[in-house]
Design a protein around this motif. Structure first.
Motif, PDB file in Angstrom:
ATOM      1  N   LEU A  43      -4.649  -8.677  10.708  1.00  0.00           N
ATOM      2  CA  LEU A  43      -3.240  -8.316  10.477  1.00  0.00           C
ATOM      3  C   LEU A  43      -2.767  -7.261  11.472  1.00  0.00           C
ATOM      4  CD1 LEU A  43      -2.970  -8.179   6.564  1.00  0.00           C
ATOM      5  CD2 LEU A  43      -2.438 -10.067   8.100  1.00  0.00           C
ATOM      6  N   LYS A  44      -3.432  -7.175  12.608  1.00  0.00           N
ATOM      7  CA  LYS A  44      -3.030  -6.208  13.622  1.00  0.00           C
ATOM      8  C   LYS A  44      -1.591  -6.498  14.078  1.00  0.00           C
ATOM      9  CE  LYS A  44      -4.523  -4.174  18.002  1.00  0.00           C
ATOM     10  NZ  LYS A  44      -5.512  -4.233  19.113  1.00  0.00           N
ATOM     11  N   GLY A  45      -0.761  -5.475  14.068  1.00  0.00           N
ATOM     12  CA  GLY A  45       0.643  -5.641  14.452  1.00  0.00           C
ATOM     13  C   GLY A  45       1.543  -6.052  13.304  1.00  0.00           C
ATOM     14  N   ARG A  46       0.979  -6.311  12.138  1.00  0.00           N
ATOM     15  CA  ARG A  46       1.773  -6.658  10.950  1.00  0.00           C
ATOM     16  C   ARG A  46       2.055  -5.407  10.128  1.00  0.00           C
ATOM     17  NH1 ARG A  46       4.044 -11.713  11.350  1.00  0.00           N
ATOM     18  NH2 ARG A  46       2.488 -13.291  11.900  1.00  0.00           N
ATOM     19  N   THR A  47       3.193  -5.400   9.448  1.00  0.00           N
ATOM     20  CA  THR A  47       3.562  -4.269   8.603  1.00  0.00           C
ATOM     21  C   THR A  47       3.582  -4.703   7.142  1.00  0.00           C
ATOM     22  OG1 THR A  47       4.926  -3.307  10.352  1.00  0.00           O
ATOM     23  CG2 THR A  47       5.308  -2.523   8.119  1.00  0.00           C
ATOM     24  N   LEU A  48       2.869  -3.953   6.326  1.00  0.00           N
ATOM     25  CA  LEU A  48       2.813  -4.183   4.878  1.00  0.00           C
ATOM     26  C   LEU A  48       3.493  -3.007   4.183  1.00  0.00           C
ATOM     27  CD1 LEU A  48       1.664  -5.370   2.168  1.00  0.00           C
ATOM     28  CD2 LEU A  48      -0.430  -4.091   2.656  1.00  0.00           C
ATOM     29  N   ILE A  49       4.494  -3.308   3.357  1.00  0.00           N
ATOM     30  CA  ILE A  49       5.162  -2.264   2.582  1.00  0.00           C
ATOM     31  C   ILE A  49       4.846  -2.439   1.107  1.00  0.00           C
ATOM     32  CG2 ILE A  49       7.392  -1.319   1.847  1.00  0.00           C
ATOM     33  CD1 ILE A  49       8.518  -1.890   4.558  1.00  0.00           C
ATOM     34  N   ASN A  50       4.344  -1.362   0.498  1.00  0.00           N
ATOM     35  CA  ASN A  50       4.140  -1.326  -0.947  1.00  0.00           C
ATOM     36  C   ASN A  50       5.382  -0.706  -1.582  1.00  0.00           C
ATOM     37  OD1 ASN A  50       1.526  -2.406  -1.333  1.00  0.00           O
ATOM     38  ND2 ASN A  50       0.595  -0.500  -0.625  1.00  0.00           N
ATOM     39  N   LEU A  51       6.135  -1.518  -2.316  1.00  0.00           N
ATOM     40  CA  LEU A  51       7.377  -1.073  -2.952  1.00  0.00           C
ATOM     41  C   LEU A  51       7.167  -1.094  -4.468  1.00  0.00           C
ATOM     42  CD1 LEU A  51      10.399  -0.297  -2.539  1.00  0.00           C
ATOM     43  CD2 LEU A  51      10.922  -2.746  -2.691  1.00  0.00           C
ATOM     44  N   PHE A  52       6.842   0.077  -5.024  1.00  0.00           N
ATOM     45  CA  PHE A  52       6.480   0.152  -6.432  1.00  0.00           C
ATOM     46  C   PHE A  52       7.543   0.921  -7.210  1.00  0.00           C
ATOM     47  CE2 PHE A  52       2.791  -1.770  -5.039  1.00  0.00           C
ATOM     48  CZ  PHE A  52       1.841  -1.937  -6.039  1.00  0.00           C
ATOM     49  N   PHE A  53       8.272   0.194  -8.059  1.00  0.00           N
ATOM     50  CA  PHE A  53       9.281   0.799  -8.919  1.00  0.00           C
ATOM     51  C   PHE A  53       8.646   1.318 -10.207  1.00  0.00           C
ATOM     52  CE2 PHE A  53      11.486  -2.077  -6.151  1.00  0.00           C
ATOM     53  CZ  PHE A  53      12.720  -1.495  -5.906  1.00  0.00           C
ATOM     54  N   GLU A  54       7.390   0.973 -10.455  1.00  0.00           N
ATOM     55  CA  GLU A  54       6.614   1.486 -11.581  1.00  0.00           C
ATOM     56  C   GLU A  54       5.343   2.117 -11.025  1.00  0.00           C
ATOM     57  OE1 GLU A  54       7.415  -1.367 -15.400  1.00  0.00           O
ATOM     58  OE2 GLU A  54       5.886  -2.021 -13.991  1.00  0.00           O
ATOM     59  N   ASP A  55       4.858   3.154 -11.694  1.00  0.00           N
ATOM     60  CA  ASP A  55       3.622   3.798 -11.258  1.00  0.00           C
ATOM     61  C   ASP A  55       2.433   2.867 -11.435  1.00  0.00           C
ATOM     62  OD1 ASP A  55       4.952   6.123 -10.632  1.00  0.00           O
ATOM     63  OD2 ASP A  55       4.636   7.021 -12.620  1.00  0.00           O
ATOM     64  N   SER A  56       1.525   2.913 -10.461  1.00  0.00           N
ATOM     65  CA  SER A  56       0.282   2.163 -10.585  1.00  0.00           C
ATOM     66  C   SER A  56      -0.671   2.603  -9.495  1.00  0.00           C
ATOM     67  CB  SER A  56       0.530   0.655 -10.468  1.00  0.00           C
ATOM     68  OG  SER A  56      -0.715  -0.022 -10.425  1.00  0.00           O
ATOM     69  N   THR A  57      -1.487   3.567  -9.811  1.00  0.00           N
ATOM     70  CA  THR A  57      -2.443   4.068  -8.816  1.00  0.00           C
ATOM     71  C   THR A  57      -3.417   2.978  -8.419  1.00  0.00           C
ATOM     72  OG1 THR A  57      -2.270   6.285  -9.759  1.00  0.00           O
ATOM     73  CG2 THR A  57      -4.189   5.838  -8.364  1.00  0.00           C
ATOM     74  N   ARG A  58      -3.921   2.244  -9.399  1.00  0.00           N
ATOM     75  CA  ARG A  58      -4.978   1.258  -9.131  1.00  0.00           C
ATOM     76  C   ARG A  58      -4.481   0.118  -8.254  1.00  0.00           C
ATOM     77  NH1 ARG A  58      -6.087   0.983 -13.700  1.00  0.00           N
ATOM     78  NH2 ARG A  58      -8.107   1.987 -13.958  1.00  0.00           N
ATOM     79  N   THR A  59      -3.396  -0.524  -8.627  1.00  0.00           N
ATOM     80  CA  THR A  59      -2.922  -1.695  -7.882  1.00  0.00           C
ATOM     81  C   THR A  59      -2.390  -1.293  -6.506  1.00  0.00           C
ATOM     82  OG1 THR A  59      -2.353  -2.810  -9.949  1.00  0.00           O
ATOM     83  CG2 THR A  59      -1.363  -3.674  -7.941  1.00  0.00           C
ATOM     84  N   ARG A  60      -1.616  -0.215  -6.435  1.00  0.00           N
ATOM     85  CA  ARG A  60      -1.058   0.201  -5.151  1.00  0.00           C
ATOM     86  C   ARG A  60      -2.160   0.592  -4.168  1.00  0.00           C
ATOM     87  NH1 ARG A  60      -0.380   4.644  -2.792  1.00  0.00           N
ATOM     88  NH2 ARG A  60      -0.726   5.945  -4.628  1.00  0.00           N
ATOM     89  N   THR A  61      -3.141   1.351  -4.640  1.00  0.00           N
ATOM     90  CA  THR A  61      -4.240   1.760  -3.770  1.00  0.00           C
ATOM     91  C   THR A  61      -5.053   0.560  -3.321  1.00  0.00           C
ATOM     92  OG1 THR A  61      -4.358   3.881  -4.936  1.00  0.00           O
ATOM     93  CG2 THR A  61      -6.249   3.276  -3.595  1.00  0.00           C
ATOM     94  N   SER A  62      -5.224  -0.403  -4.215  1.00  0.00           N
ATOM     95  CA  SER A  62      -5.972  -1.611  -3.891  1.00  0.00           C
ATOM     96  C   SER A  62      -5.289  -2.408  -2.782  1.00  0.00           C
ATOM     97  CB  SER A  62      -6.123  -2.470  -5.154  1.00  0.00           C
ATOM     98  OG  SER A  62      -6.869  -3.631  -4.905  1.00  0.00           O
ATOM     99  N   PHE A  63      -3.962  -2.574  -2.882  1.00  0.00           N
ATOM    100  CA  PHE A  63      -3.221  -3.272  -1.827  1.00  0.00           C
ATOM    101  C   PHE A  63      -3.245  -2.480  -0.522  1.00  0.00           C
ATOM    102  CE2 PHE A  63      -1.054  -6.065  -4.982  1.00  0.00           C
ATOM    103  CZ  PHE A  63      -1.169  -7.259  -4.288  1.00  0.00           C
ATOM    104  N   GLU A  64      -3.152  -1.163  -0.626  1.00  0.00           N
ATOM    105  CA  GLU A  64      -3.194  -0.331   0.578  1.00  0.00           C
ATOM    106  C   GLU A  64      -4.536  -0.481   1.288  1.00  0.00           C
ATOM    107  OE1 GLU A  64      -2.617   4.356   1.934  1.00  0.00           O
ATOM    108  OE2 GLU A  64      -2.532   3.810  -0.191  1.00  0.00           O
ATOM    109  N   LEU A  65      -5.607  -0.429   0.523  1.00  0.00           N
ATOM    110  CA  LEU A  65      -6.939  -0.570   1.103  1.00  0.00           C
ATOM    111  C   LEU A  65      -7.137  -1.963   1.689  1.00  0.00           C
ATOM    112  CD1 LEU A  65      -9.596   0.900   1.548  1.00  0.00           C
ATOM    113  CD2 LEU A  65     -10.318   0.188  -0.739  1.00  0.00           C
ATOM    114  N   ALA A  66      -6.655  -2.997   0.977  1.00  0.00           N
ATOM    115  CA  ALA A  66      -6.770  -4.375   1.472  1.00  0.00           C
ATOM    116  C   ALA A  66      -6.041  -4.533   2.794  1.00  0.00           C
ATOM    117  CB  ALA A  66      -6.218  -5.349   0.433  1.00  0.00           C
ATOM    118  N   GLY A  67      -4.824  -4.011   2.868  1.00  0.00           N
ATOM    119  CA  GLY A  67      -4.056  -4.117   4.101  1.00  0.00           C
ATOM    120  C   GLY A  67      -4.719  -3.399   5.254  1.00  0.00           C
ATOM    121  N   LYS A  68      -5.211  -2.197   5.017  1.00  0.00           N
ATOM    122  CA  LYS A  68      -5.838  -1.420   6.082  1.00  0.00           C
ATOM    123  C   LYS A  68      -7.142  -2.055   6.552  1.00  0.00           C
ATOM    124  CE  LYS A  68      -3.693   3.041   5.120  1.00  0.00           C
ATOM    125  NZ  LYS A  68      -3.865   4.430   4.641  1.00  0.00           N
ATOM    126  N   ARG A  69      -7.899  -2.646   5.634  1.00  0.00           N
ATOM    127  CA  ARG A  69      -9.147  -3.302   6.041  1.00  0.00           C
ATOM    128  C   ARG A  69      -8.890  -4.526   6.913  1.00  0.00           C
ATOM    129  NH1 ARG A  69     -13.144  -2.745   0.701  1.00  0.00           N
ATOM    130  NH2 ARG A  69     -13.560  -0.513   1.041  1.00  0.00           N
TER     131      ARG A  69
END
Length: 311
Positions: A43-69
């Protein structure tokens, strides 16, 4: 693999081959993650935005880690301090996101259908990270992957989903996925927390935990979602645990090799006894979190492939 859609908004409507392919790809990422390797060029050069209108440490962090990996540029938008909190509409937000030219948009929202609405207004591929009481598709995928890793299959398994069915998007996504893949699904809970349409979803309905867990291969507990309830649905946390909380006595009615799951966050002593939640062989709650990263990597992978095809 070929995924037939631009977005992942729901499990409902996906065919068994598409689900199986996603799980197979997620399995390969689970093994890759355990090896300590990454695929930072995917996904080099791709942009992933996490747009969370509700709190969720687990799911948001999981998507962040997945995107960065996978090598994406990941941006977490804090809605509590954004223009949305100052009165901007969802469609205004869509227009802003389009101007940013993001590629992948992960959305969690308190209203059912909000990610679907955004998907019609943005160019990015949209992933539903939970919308109201509708669906939470990546949670169902990670749950299915965890089950498959322990049981070797989904078809023919007896899965008991227990607790607050009425307010649970996790339950809905799991019901759609597991019934599609040939599992026998039971929902177990008090009548006030079982939706009227449950029996039409191809599941068996139980109001007694011991009967509902009898012979189960998988016991999936759910969080009691008081923030979505009107008053009077549950008498008290103590009463709820007495009748519907998972403890050793109730779990004894399931198969001896059954596994215990919970999407988190857990209310210990309300939905589940700590001794069961932390059991070294029966509980797979920690593994669910690990498989969440792998499944979200798989989803980002296939949606990025779709973006490349549409260039």
């Amino acid at each position: 693999m070929t995924y037939p859609r631009k977005h992942l908004l729901a499990i409902e409507g996906l065919e068994p081959p598409h689900i199986a392919d996603l799980l197979d790809l997620a399995e390969s990422y689970a093994l890759l993650n355990r090896s300590g390797k990454t695929q930072r060029d995917l996904l080099k050069g791709r942009t992933l935005i996490n747009l969370f209108f509700e709190d969720s440490t687990r799911t948001r962090t999981s998507f962040e880690l997945a995107g960065k990996r996978l090598g994406a540029d990941v941006i977490n938008m804090s809605v509590s301090t954004s223009s949305v909190n100052k009165g901007e509409t969802l469609l205004d937000t869509a227009s802003t996101l389009n101007a940013m030219h993001c590629d992948l948009l992960v959305v969690r929202h308190g209203q059912s259908g909000a990610p679907s609405l955004l998907s019609q207004k943005v160019d990015a591929a949209v992933i539903n990270a939970g919308d109201g009481t509708h669906e939470h598709p990546t949670q169902a995928l990670l749950d299915a992957l965890t089950i498959r890793r322990h049981k070797g299959r989904l078809e023919g398994l007896v899965v008991a989903i227990c607790g607050d069915i009425a307010h649970s998007r996790v339950a809905r996504s799991n019901v759609h996925l597991l019934t599609t893949m040939g599992s026998r699904v039971r929902v177990v809970g008090p009548p006030t927390l079982i939706p009227a349409e449950a029996s039409r979803l191809g599941v068996e309905v139980f109001h007694d935990m011991k009967a509902g867990l009898a012979g189960a291969d998988v016991v999936m507990m759910l969080r009691l979602q008081r923030e979505r309830m009107s008053g009077g649905l549950v008498p008290s946390a103590r009463e709820f645990f007495r009748f519907y909380g998972l403890d050793a006595e109730k779990l004894a009615h399931a198969k001896p090799d059954s596994i215990v799951m919970h999407p988190g966050p857990m209310n210990r002593g309300v939905e589940i006894d700590s001794a069961i939640a932390d059991h070294p062989t029966r509980s797979v709650i920690g593994e669910q979190v690990e498989m969440g990263v792998a499944c979200r990597m798989a989803v980002l992978d296939v949606l990025a492939h779709g973006l490349r095809r549409n260039v």
